[in-house]
Every structure is written in structure tokens, then in C-alpha cells.
Scaffold this motif. Sequence first.
Motif, PDB file in Angstrom:
ATOM      1  N   ASP A 138     -24.627 -34.919 -10.335  1.00 37.36           N
ATOM      2  CA  ASP A 138     -26.203 -34.399 -10.688  1.00 37.36           C
ATOM      3  C   ASP A 138     -24.799 -32.721 -11.001  1.00 37.36           C
ATOM      4  O   ASP A 138     -24.466 -31.952 -10.213  1.00 37.36           O
ATOM      5  CB  ASP A 138     -26.709 -33.461  -9.757  1.00 37.36           C
ATOM      6  N   PRO A 139     -24.949 -31.912 -12.346  1.00 40.77           N
ATOM      7  CA  PRO A 139     -23.769 -31.495 -12.560  1.00 40.77           C
ATOM      8  C   PRO A 139     -24.137 -30.020 -11.768  1.00 40.77           C
ATOM      9  O   PRO A 139     -24.123 -28.983 -11.724  1.00 40.77           O
ATOM     10  CB  PRO A 139     -24.699 -31.607 -14.463  1.00 40.77           C
ATOM     11  N   ARG A 140     -25.832 -29.650 -11.967  1.00 45.63           N
ATOM     12  CA  ARG A 140     -25.805 -28.796 -11.033  1.00 45.63           C
ATOM     13  C   ARG A 140     -26.325 -28.575  -9.790  1.00 45.63           C
ATOM     14  O   ARG A 140     -25.260 -27.158  -9.297  1.00 45.63           O
ATOM     15  CB  ARG A 140     -27.967 -28.597 -11.168  1.00 45.63           C
ATOM     16  N   ALA A 141     -25.894 -29.184  -9.018  1.00 46.78           N
ATOM     17  CA  ALA A 141     -24.637 -29.557  -7.812  1.00 46.78           C
ATOM     18  C   ALA A 141     -23.321 -29.363  -7.378  1.00 46.78           C
ATOM     19  O   ALA A 141     -23.127 -28.578  -6.805  1.00 46.78           O
ATOM     20  CB  ALA A 141     -25.502 -30.855  -6.333  1.00 46.78           C
ATOM     21  N   ALA A 142     -23.400 -30.033  -8.578  1.00 48.40           N
ATOM     22  CA  ALA A 142     -21.823 -30.238  -9.340  1.00 48.40           C
ATOM     23  C   ALA A 142     -21.137 -28.264  -8.940  1.00 48.40           C
ATOM     24  O   ALA A 142     -20.082 -27.425  -8.583  1.00 48.40           O
ATOM     25  CB  ALA A 142     -21.208 -30.668  -9.833  1.00 48.40           C
ATOM     26  N   ARG A 143     -22.089 -27.588  -9.844  1.00 43.46           N
ATOM     27  CA  ARG A 143     -21.507 -25.981  -9.838  1.00 43.46           C
ATOM     28  C   ARG A 143     -21.965 -25.355  -8.662  1.00 43.46           C
ATOM     29  O   ARG A 143     -20.906 -24.470  -8.403  1.00 43.46           O
ATOM     30  CB  ARG A 143     -21.848 -25.810 -11.019  1.00 43.46           C
ATOM     31  N   SER A 144     -23.221 -25.772  -8.652  1.00 44.47           N
ATOM     32  CA  SER A 144     -22.892 -25.566  -7.179  1.00 44.47           C
ATOM     33  C   SER A 144     -22.309 -25.040  -6.148  1.00 44.47           C
ATOM     34  O   SER A 144     -21.700 -24.067  -5.063  1.00 44.47           O
ATOM     35  CB  SER A 144     -24.258 -25.257  -6.442  1.00 44.47           C
ATOM     36  N   ARG A 145     -21.723 -26.595  -5.427  1.00 45.68           N
ATOM     37  CA  ARG A 145     -20.661 -26.648  -4.795  1.00 45.68           C
ATOM     38  C   ARG A 145     -19.407 -26.029  -5.109  1.00 45.68           C
ATOM     39  O   ARG A 145     -18.810 -25.387  -4.117  1.00 45.68           O
ATOM     40  CB  ARG A 145     -20.126 -28.512  -4.144  1.00 45.68           C
ATOM     41  N   GLN A 152     -24.470 -17.992   5.754  1.00 45.11           N
ATOM     42  CA  GLN A 152     -24.556 -17.346   5.259  1.00 45.11           C
ATOM     43  C   GLN A 152     -24.056 -16.122   3.900  1.00 45.11           C
ATOM     44  O   GLN A 152     -24.938 -15.899   2.975  1.00 45.11           O
ATOM     45  CB  GLN A 152     -25.714 -16.104   6.501  1.00 45.11           C
ATOM     46  N   ARG A 153     -23.237 -15.477   4.729  1.00 47.09           N
ATOM     47  CA  ARG A 153     -22.666 -15.000   3.701  1.00 47.09           C
ATOM     48  C   ARG A 153     -21.818 -15.796   2.737  1.00 47.09           C
ATOM     49  O   ARG A 153     -21.428 -15.309   1.016  1.00 47.09           O
ATOM     50  CB  ARG A 153     -20.594 -15.395   4.482  1.00 47.09           C
ATOM     51  N   VAL A 154     -21.084 -17.125   2.352  1.00 44.16           N
ATOM     52  CA  VAL A 154     -21.047 -17.415   1.021  1.00 44.16           C
ATOM     53  C   VAL A 154     -22.318 -18.366   0.317  1.00 44.16           C
ATOM     54  O   VAL A 154     -22.210 -18.175  -0.687  1.00 44.16           O
ATOM     55  CB  VAL A 154     -20.601 -19.412   1.892  1.00 44.16           C
ATOM     56  N   ALA A 155     -24.155 -18.444   0.825  1.00 47.43           N
ATOM     57  CA  ALA A 155     -24.759 -17.973   0.007  1.00 47.43           C
ATOM     58  C   ALA A 155     -25.064 -17.175  -1.191  1.00 47.43           C
ATOM     59  O   ALA A 155     -25.205 -16.948  -1.710  1.00 47.43           O
ATOM     60  CB  ALA A 155     -25.998 -18.523   0.863  1.00 47.43           C
ATOM     61  N   GLN A 156     -25.133 -15.939  -0.172  1.00 54.02           N
ATOM     62  CA  GLN A 156     -24.789 -14.506  -0.492  1.00 54.02           C
ATOM     63  C   GLN A 156     -23.955 -14.092  -1.716  1.00 54.02           C
ATOM     64  O   GLN A 156     -23.715 -14.642  -3.110  1.00 54.02           O
ATOM     65  CB  GLN A 156     -24.542 -13.472   0.200  1.00 54.02           C
ATOM     66  N   GLN A 157     -22.865 -14.442  -1.732  1.00 53.81           N
ATOM     67  CA  GLN A 157     -21.781 -14.639  -2.652  1.00 53.81           C
ATOM     68  C   GLN A 157     -21.442 -15.530  -3.429  1.00 53.81           C
ATOM     69  O   GLN A 157     -21.410 -15.438  -5.145  1.00 53.81           O
ATOM     70  CB  GLN A 157     -19.891 -15.047  -1.626  1.00 53.81           C
ATOM     71  N   VAL A 212     -25.792 -24.441   1.001  1.00 49.66           N
ATOM     72  CA  VAL A 212     -24.904 -24.704   1.957  1.00 49.66           C
ATOM     73  C   VAL A 212     -24.794 -25.810   2.954  1.00 49.66           C
ATOM     74  O   VAL A 212     -23.894 -26.324   3.060  1.00 49.66           O
ATOM     75  CB  VAL A 212     -24.677 -23.308   2.256  1.00 49.66           C
ATOM     76  N   TYR A 213     -26.208 -25.455   3.751  1.00 48.84           N
ATOM     77  CA  TYR A 213     -25.641 -26.353   5.133  1.00 48.84           C
ATOM     78  C   TYR A 213     -26.077 -27.929   3.997  1.00 48.84           C
ATOM     79  O   TYR A 213     -25.663 -28.867   4.818  1.00 48.84           O
ATOM     80  CB  TYR A 213     -27.338 -25.854   5.692  1.00 48.84           C
TER      81      TYR A 213
END
Length: 188
Positions: A6-13, A35-40, A48-49
Amino acid sequence: MSYSTDPRAARSREAMVVAARELLVAEGPGAVTHQRVAQQAGVGRATVYRHWPQPEQLLLEVMSDADLPLFKNPEAPVRRWLHRELRQMADELAVPAIAAMSLALMQSAIWDPDIAHRRDESLKTITERISVAVRSAAETGEVETDAAPADLTAMLVGPIVYRTTSQMGVVSDDLIDRLIDGVGTWHT
């Protein structure tokens, strides 16, 4: 569709890995939280989880992509260089969040073969770097030693990790000097 295709999942990762790496560089391992990684990264914490259920998995992935900064590029005199490198390690491990993460990673390595493999690779790198430096000092006559590479790492790094993470104590310059003296006979 799976995360890997999934390109969206790859971009998010990728965005999360970049965010975690930026936090690691800017603020150290303690800043690499879900939390910090999600915000950033501009994603939800659940995202993230989903990729890294345990915080140490995320930190380990980011750290395994980064070059280990300690014990690189030995300089003569090696004894002085070793002292600086061990001092830096002790100072970094004195930060409670880093000590806690180090212990969590060590504990996770007991049950997670991937984390154990990455830990072993890091230990191998540190052992090789220390061995090269001490061997160089021996070749120039700066030190006389017959310590095996793995013993050198245990003698120099082990007590610092123990003092900072298990005893939650301060590593004095005197202790660092005594550890270095234990490697062999140094000539100045």
C-alpha cells in the motif's frame, strides 16, 4: 492491501522513520516515543503502534539505520581518546530516559530474535572499534596487553553500562581511568 504494497502505508512508515530519526538526532533516544513520532510525522498515534507495537522496536529500527557514533576514528594517544569516548558514553547513559531505553532494549533482546540480532551487530561494531584502537596502541608501544577483543569491550564498556543503568550512579573520570588501566600497562 498489505502495508508493504500500500503506497499510503509505505509513505506513512517512511514519514514516521524520518520523524523518529530527527527526534533521535535532536533530542536523543528518550524523545522517540509513539506520541512524539506521531506528532512529528503528522499521523495518528495508532498508526505508529500498528507498525511498531513496542517503543523499543521503533527506536531500534531508527538506531539500526544510523551509524553508531561511539568509538569511531581512534586517535593517538589512544588512552586519551578512549577516555573521551567512554566519558561520552557514560554521559549519554546518565540520562534516565536513555538508561531506561537501553535496559528495555536489552530485555527485549531476550525474547525478540530481531532485536537480539541488531543488539549483537551493535556489540560487534563496538568490539571491533575498541579492538582496532587498542591493537593500534599496542603496535606503537603505547600499551602492553593480551586482552581478547570481547574482553576489552567487557572491561571498558560493561562497568559503565552497569554503573549508569543498574546502579543509576555517576561514572567518575577516576573510574574511567581505572577501567582503562585494567586493559594493560600503558606507557606515556
